[in-house]
Motif scaffolding. Sequence first.
Motif, mmCIF file in Angstrom:
data_model
loop_
_atom_site.group_PDB
_atom_site.id
_atom_site.type_symbol
_atom_site.label_atom_id
_atom_site.label_comp_id
_atom_site.label_asym_id
_atom_site.label_seq_id
_atom_site.Cartn_x
_atom_site.Cartn_y
_atom_site.Cartn_z
ATOM 1 N N GLU A 114 7.767 13.324 -3.218
ATOM 2 C CA GLU A 114 8.242 12.225 -2.387
ATOM 3 C C GLU A 114 8.442 11.026 -3.288
ATOM 4 O O GLU A 114 7.499 10.575 -3.933
ATOM 5 C CB GLU A 114 7.211 11.915 -1.292
ATOM 6 N N SER A 133 11.764 6.129 -1.800
ATOM 7 C CA SER A 133 11.260 5.534 -0.553
ATOM 8 C C SER A 133 11.423 4.017 -0.441
ATOM 9 O O SER A 133 10.444 3.306 -0.229
ATOM 10 C CB SER A 133 9.775 5.879 -0.371
ATOM 11 N N ASN A 179 12.595 0.334 1.169
ATOM 12 C CA ASN A 179 12.618 -0.202 2.527
ATOM 13 C C ASN A 179 14.044 -0.575 2.883
ATOM 14 O O ASN A 179 14.740 -1.228 2.111
ATOM 15 C CB ASN A 179 11.695 -1.410 2.626
ATOM 16 N N HIS A 229 10.671 8.921 1.722
ATOM 17 C CA HIS A 229 9.986 8.347 2.888
ATOM 18 C C HIS A 229 10.535 6.936 3.113
ATOM 19 O O HIS A 229 9.850 5.935 2.906
ATOM 20 C CB HIS A 229 8.484 8.310 2.591
ATOM 21 N N TYR A 241 2.243 1.771 9.335
ATOM 22 C CA TYR A 241 2.509 2.555 8.141
ATOM 23 C C TYR A 241 1.551 3.738 7.974
ATOM 24 O O TYR A 241 1.964 4.876 7.777
ATOM 25 C CB TYR A 241 2.360 1.558 6.977
ATOM 26 N N ASP A 281 2.121 7.889 7.953
ATOM 27 C CA ASP A 281 1.829 8.758 6.811
ATOM 28 C C ASP A 281 0.983 9.967 7.222
ATOM 29 O O ASP A 281 1.155 11.058 6.677
ATOM 30 C CB ASP A 281 1.128 7.970 5.696
ATOM 31 N N VAL A 291 4.416 6.698 -5.925
ATOM 32 C CA VAL A 291 4.387 5.364 -5.316
ATOM 33 C C VAL A 291 3.568 4.430 -6.207
ATOM 34 O O VAL A 291 2.619 4.874 -6.861
ATOM 35 C CB VAL A 291 3.739 5.418 -3.912
ATOM 36 N N GLN A 342 -0.650 0.814 -4.141
ATOM 37 C CA GLN A 342 -1.011 1.559 -2.926
ATOM 38 C C GLN A 342 -2.094 2.616 -3.172
ATOM 39 O O GLN A 342 -2.242 3.556 -2.385
ATOM 40 C CB GLN A 342 0.235 2.197 -2.321
HETATM 41 N N1 ARG Z 1 8.469 2.129 1.546
HETATM 42 C C1 ARG Z 1 7.269 1.907 0.800
HETATM 43 C C2 ARG Z 1 7.462 0.707 -0.130
HETATM 44 O O1 ARG Z 1 8.567 0.392 -0.523
HETATM 45 C C3 ARG Z 1 6.853 3.086 -0.029
HETATM 46 C C4 ARG Z 1 6.571 4.350 0.739
HETATM 47 C C5 ARG Z 1 5.665 5.271 0.008
HETATM 48 N N2 ARG Z 1 5.446 6.519 0.626
HETATM 49 C C6 ARG Z 1 4.568 6.790 1.601
HETATM 50 N N3 ARG Z 1 4.469 8.007 2.058
HETATM 51 N N4 ARG Z 1 3.791 5.864 2.084
HETATM 52 O O2 ARG Z 1 6.477 0.085 -0.490
#
Ligand code: ARG
Length: 599
Positions: free
Chosen positions: A110, A113, A115, A150, A317, A321, A341, A345
């Motif tokens: 994954e 991802s 936004n 994602h 969020y 997940d 990621v 996180q």
């Molecule tokens: N969209 C999120 C960002 O830009 C990252 C997502 C990461 N993936 C997940 N499964 N939480 O910070």
Amino acid sequence: MEHLKEEMRKALAVALPGQDITLERPRSGDLGDAAYPCFRSAKNLGLNPVQLAQELAAKIRIEGADVVAAGPYLNLKLRPGVRAKAMLEALLGSTPYGSAPANSETVIVEYSSPNIAKLFTIGHLRSTMIGHALAQVNRYLGCRIWRLNHLGDWGTQFGTLLAAYKRWAEAENPRLDQDFEWVDEIPERRRTPLFRLFQLYVRFHQEEEQNPEMRDEARSWFKRLEAGDPEARRLWIWFRDISLTEFQRIYDRLGVAFDTLEQGEAFYEDRLKPTLERLADSGLLQEGEGGAKIIDLTDAGIQTPYLVQKTDGTSIYATRDIAAALFRQEEYAFNRCIYVVGADQVLHFQQLFAVMNKLDPWFQGRMLHTPFGMIKLPEGKMSSRKGNVIFLEDVLDEAVQRVLAIIEEKNPDLPNKAQVAELLGMGAVVFFDALNDRVKSITFTWDRVIALDGDTGPYVQYAHARICSVLRKAGAAWAEQARPTNLLTAENASVAFGEMPLPASMEGLEDPAAQTLLFELSGLPEAIRTVQRENMATALARQLLAIAKAFSGFYTQCPILHPENSPAIREARLALCVATARAIRQGLFLMGIKAPEEM
Ligand code: ARG
């Protein structure tokens, strides 16, 4: 090469029954092709490791190789002709070098991802390209892969966007096809609807600081969206489309692809209720402050509870997940799910994995977060920082411009200059990113990114182009041997090459510089496996640099096209050129980098 190492392993197993026989790769080809460190078994047997190495050296014989003791190491060193033949066989055959046959592992990667309704920033580059390399390498090593994205296409930020759109765009710029009066100095071609959407978002946040009541406006729009309000829904779909169009353009430019873009956060909306129910049934849900729902994880050694439902009942969020992990278990029955990621996180994923393990022990050991640090740019060097971000495309464009300037200076007559500059600029940025340890933050210094004579992507690409130029001089048939027979798109991990006959003799390859090159080429399969093991592309980038440097040594030391009037030597050295070009092209391609034939 592999079968000789296997012979050595077998001989050691006989000489040292019950001991661990793991061979290492020596630091340099002068030492040998494989090494057995005697420390551990010597200790177990109550012997001196130096002495043990000598005893083993006296005992073990392998046809075509020398088995020699060097201090506490037992080295296997192939005779020059044997090494050359083994490597050329491996590299000129039609099985992709260092690849593995299909196995039964299913791996989800994954990555990227981003936004929705935000522009791609330099931060997304790492997730996108590390993820791409991991997907490519796992596929090359025979795994079934699923490339997932994602997408952040749901959440309270859509409330902000909707509110901002209603306030400042709907009346005067409803299709977002005109600039707002507060434009930044950004190139014409990038003033897209997505860029305007992003401006709305930034402006809302700026004004919100003065007028906190705007927050309620955004919140209520998100509620409407969640409740299925048709207007909110229609705008959301449109915003998502605008974003995907733009993202796709960037993915195409980077040569990156996904198996689906449909499984973003919004995809899990109707799976949230069953997810929360399942959490409740498993007795994991607890009442937090103000009626929020949390999961306590102290028994897993995590002090911060995982918040899965807010006080106002909206999902977040984290819940999405959990739902995503459950969906993937069912849909893909994966052996590994790698989340590429950022390091910010880490806690989120520790919590997520702990929750999944509680929910179903099946998840134990299958989930993996590969965090990475940030890319920083030297302050003041970048022209366009808007809303405090550095846009990926600004960086890519700058890399391409800088490379183009170098080409104009060094090779102004090159055909397809712009196209070559694009490949080199992208290669520079992607290679730099991969070479650096994934976990640390890195600072971009342009000289270090694009220098043709440094540890850079263009340096490796240059080695490849130089080989192609030698081969062209040798004749079209030679040049053809180094050319892929398949299309290099993200739908392939292997670069296909035709089977090429071995040269009649290995004469001309016993030279130390040729031997060093052969040794570095032999390190590529191990480097590829290291990428899979470490979940970072650094080892591959390093090995490609080593190969490029070794080629440069070979090129200066050994005449290739006119070697002492010996057609046999010429043929063998040209074959080594083909082998090297193939290896570099394949290695770079796994990283998502293309190699022009001329530069
Ligand atoms: N969209 C999120 C960002 O830009 C990252 C997502 C990461 N993936 C997940 N499964 N939480 O910070």
